[in-house]
Design a protein around this motif. Sequence first.
Motif, PDB file in Angstrom:
ATOM      1  N   VAL A   9      43.857  49.695  29.300  1.00 61.59           N
ATOM      2  CA  VAL A   9      43.889  48.378  29.925  1.00 61.59           C
ATOM      3  C   VAL A   9      42.703  47.559  29.435  1.00 61.59           C
ATOM      4  N   ALA A  10      42.798  46.249  29.596  1.00 59.29           N
ATOM      5  CA  ALA A  10      41.714  45.343  29.216  1.00 59.29           C
ATOM      6  C   ALA A  10      41.501  44.328  30.334  1.00 59.29           C
ATOM      7  N   GLU A  11      40.259  44.042  30.636  1.00 57.06           N
ATOM      8  CA  GLU A  11      39.958  43.086  31.697  1.00 57.06           C
ATOM      9  C   GLU A  11      40.346  41.666  31.270  1.00 57.06           C
ATOM     10  N   THR A  12      40.826  40.893  32.227  1.00 60.43           N
ATOM     11  CA  THR A  12      41.148  39.489  31.964  1.00 60.43           C
ATOM     12  C   THR A  12      40.034  38.551  32.413  1.00 60.43           C
ATOM     13  N   GLY A  13      39.116  39.079  33.198  1.00 56.81           N
ATOM     14  CA  GLY A  13      38.063  38.246  33.758  1.00 56.81           C
ATOM     15  C   GLY A  13      38.431  37.631  35.093  1.00 56.81           C
ATOM     16  N   GLU A  14      39.679  37.860  35.524  1.00 58.78           N
ATOM     17  CA  GLU A  14      40.133  37.317  36.802  1.00 58.78           C
ATOM     18  C   GLU A  14      39.922  38.341  37.926  1.00 58.78           C
ATOM     19  N   ILE A  15      39.867  37.832  39.139  1.00 58.85           N
ATOM     20  CA  ILE A  15      39.708  38.673  40.323  1.00 58.85           C
ATOM     21  C   ILE A  15      40.685  38.205  41.391  1.00 58.85           C
ATOM     22  N   VAL A  16      41.341  39.172  42.030  1.00 57.84           N
ATOM     23  CA  VAL A  16      42.251  38.871  43.136  1.00 57.84           C
ATOM     24  C   VAL A  16      41.518  39.163  44.432  1.00 57.84           C
ATOM     25  N   ARG A  17      41.503  38.190  45.330  1.00 55.97           N
ATOM     26  CA  ARG A  17      40.846  38.366  46.616  1.00 55.97           C
ATOM     27  C   ARG A  17      41.904  38.437  47.707  1.00 55.97           C
ATOM     28  N   GLY A  18      41.776  39.415  48.553  1.00 54.48           N
ATOM     29  CA  GLY A  18      42.715  39.589  49.654  1.00 54.48           C
ATOM     30  C   GLY A  18      42.010  40.089  50.882  1.00 54.48           C
ATOM     31  N   ARG A  19      42.713  40.890  51.682  1.00 51.59           N
ATOM     32  CA  ARG A  19      42.117  41.409  52.907  1.00 51.59           C
ATOM     33  C   ARG A  19      41.026  42.430  52.610  1.00 51.59           C
ATOM     34  N   GLY A  20      41.229  43.245  51.591  1.00 50.52           N
ATOM     35  CA  GLY A  20      40.250  44.267  51.254  1.00 50.52           C
ATOM     36  C   GLY A  20      39.237  43.771  50.247  1.00 50.52           C
ATOM     37  N   ARG A  21      38.730  44.711  49.472  1.00 51.26           N
ATOM     38  CA  ARG A  21      37.743  44.358  48.445  1.00 51.26           C
ATOM     39  C   ARG A  21      38.426  43.590  47.316  1.00 51.26           C
ATOM     40  N   PRO A  22      37.718  42.662  46.681  1.00 47.84           N
ATOM     41  CA  PRO A  22      38.299  41.957  45.532  1.00 47.84           C
ATOM     42  C   PRO A  22      38.696  42.953  44.437  1.00 47.84           C
ATOM     43  N   ALA A  23      39.793  42.675  43.769  1.00 50.12           N
ATOM     44  CA  ALA A  23      40.298  43.581  42.733  1.00 50.12           C
ATOM     45  C   ALA A  23      40.310  42.872  41.386  1.00 50.12           C
ATOM     46  N   LYS A  24      39.809  43.558  40.357  1.00 45.63           N
ATOM     47  CA  LYS A  24      39.848  43.004  39.012  1.00 45.63           C
ATOM     48  C   LYS A  24      41.277  42.985  38.495  1.00 45.63           C
ATOM     49  N   VAL A  25      41.549  42.001  37.648  1.00 46.28           N
ATOM     50  CA  VAL A  25      42.877  41.856  37.055  1.00 46.28           C
ATOM     51  C   VAL A  25      42.814  42.319  35.604  1.00 46.28           C
ATOM     52  N   TYR A  26      43.809  43.091  35.195  1.00 50.10           N
ATOM     53  CA  TYR A  26      43.852  43.659  33.847  1.00 50.10           C
ATOM     54  C   TYR A  26      45.151  43.264  33.148  1.00 50.10           C
ATOM     55  N   ARG A  27      45.178  43.494  31.857  1.00 48.75           N
ATOM     56  CA  ARG A  27      46.390  43.395  31.051  1.00 48.75           C
ATOM     57  C   ARG A  27      46.493  44.671  30.229  1.00 48.75           C
ATOM     58  N   ALA A  28      47.644  44.890  29.612  1.00 49.08           N
ATOM     59  CA  ALA A  28      47.820  46.089  28.793  1.00 49.08           C
ATOM     60  C   ALA A  28      46.870  46.051  27.608  1.00 49.08           C
ATOM     61  N   GLY A  29      46.265  47.186  27.296  1.00 45.59           N
ATOM     62  CA  GLY A  29      45.409  47.287  26.125  1.00 45.59           C
ATOM     63  C   GLY A  29      46.237  47.461  24.862  1.00 45.59           C
ATOM     64  N   GLY A  30      45.575  47.678  23.763  1.00 49.80           N
ATOM     65  CA  GLY A  30      46.272  47.747  22.483  1.00 49.80           C
ATOM     66  C   GLY A  30      46.737  49.129  22.082  1.00 49.80           C
ATOM     67  N   GLU A  31      46.311  50.176  22.810  1.00 50.17           N
ATOM     68  CA  GLU A  31      46.671  51.539  22.428  1.00 50.17           C
ATOM     69  C   GLU A  31      48.011  51.959  23.039  1.00 50.17           C
ATOM     70  N   ARG A  32      48.716  52.824  22.325  1.00 54.27           N
ATOM     71  CA  ARG A  32      49.956  53.400  22.855  1.00 54.27           C
ATOM     72  C   ARG A  32      49.751  54.805  23.382  1.00 54.27           C
ATOM     73  N   GLY A  33      48.878  55.559  22.734  1.00 56.46           N
ATOM     74  CA  GLY A  33      48.576  56.892  23.204  1.00 56.46           C
ATOM     75  C   GLY A  33      47.539  56.845  24.313  1.00 56.46           C
TER      76      GLY A  33
END
Length: 237
Positions: free
Chosen positions: A200-224
């Motif tokens: 996975v790779a970080e997008t720099g975004e954060i999701v805020r909700g009831r619990g702790r903020p969660a980092k947002v990711y996208r698929a990384g470049g590896e298949r294995g």
Amino acid sequence: MARYSSDFPIFAVAADIVVLTIRADALCVLLIRRSGSVAHGEWALPGGFVRADEDLEAAAYRELSEEAGISRDDVVLEQLRTYGTPGRDPRPERVVSVAWVALGASLPDPRPDTDADRAEWVPVEEALGRSLAFDHTQILADGVERARSKLEYTTLATAFCGPTFTLPELRRVYVAVWGGEEGLDPRNFQRKVLGAEGFVAETGEIVRGRGRPAKVYRAGGERGLHPPIMRRGLDPN
């Protein structure tokens, strides 16, 4: 000119597809109820015959489009295996099926085509308990096991996510596909995912909700996936 005999019959080639997605946190497969003369009224996997001028993979994508409204951009398509046991299809000609697994996130509600009067997403455990047409129960079982095993050694889990996702959302993919949370401790899972290069790779975004903020990711470049994430529990190291 080629000669044909009973020892070397003419074959028909079909493409059958195990289409998997996650709906309501459950791994689901697309099933159709056949309306044609062969296996009429029986439930089956989507699929059809390969045309004379058509590539095998192109036939699979065409069937996905015709029977489910799914485009090649919606799924990750992988060839499963070939099924050719004599008598697997009641038609007079020998029918060999090249089966495929298609994985996608948030796939649309299916629409039946001319060969089916119903199409629906069914939880895989329920679908495996049905008596499907032809040898489709075996094809389905093989396709589900392929998806489950691929999650151990590849980054294929991201195919069930949208363009971006949080680690809790990625973890829910594993829970849904594997059918349970055994060994998927959230903290250990996070460490495994972030420790696997290119998963996975970080997008720099954060999701805020009831619990702790969660980092947002996208698929990384590896298949294995190195190290692997195993079904029977995460390595404590």
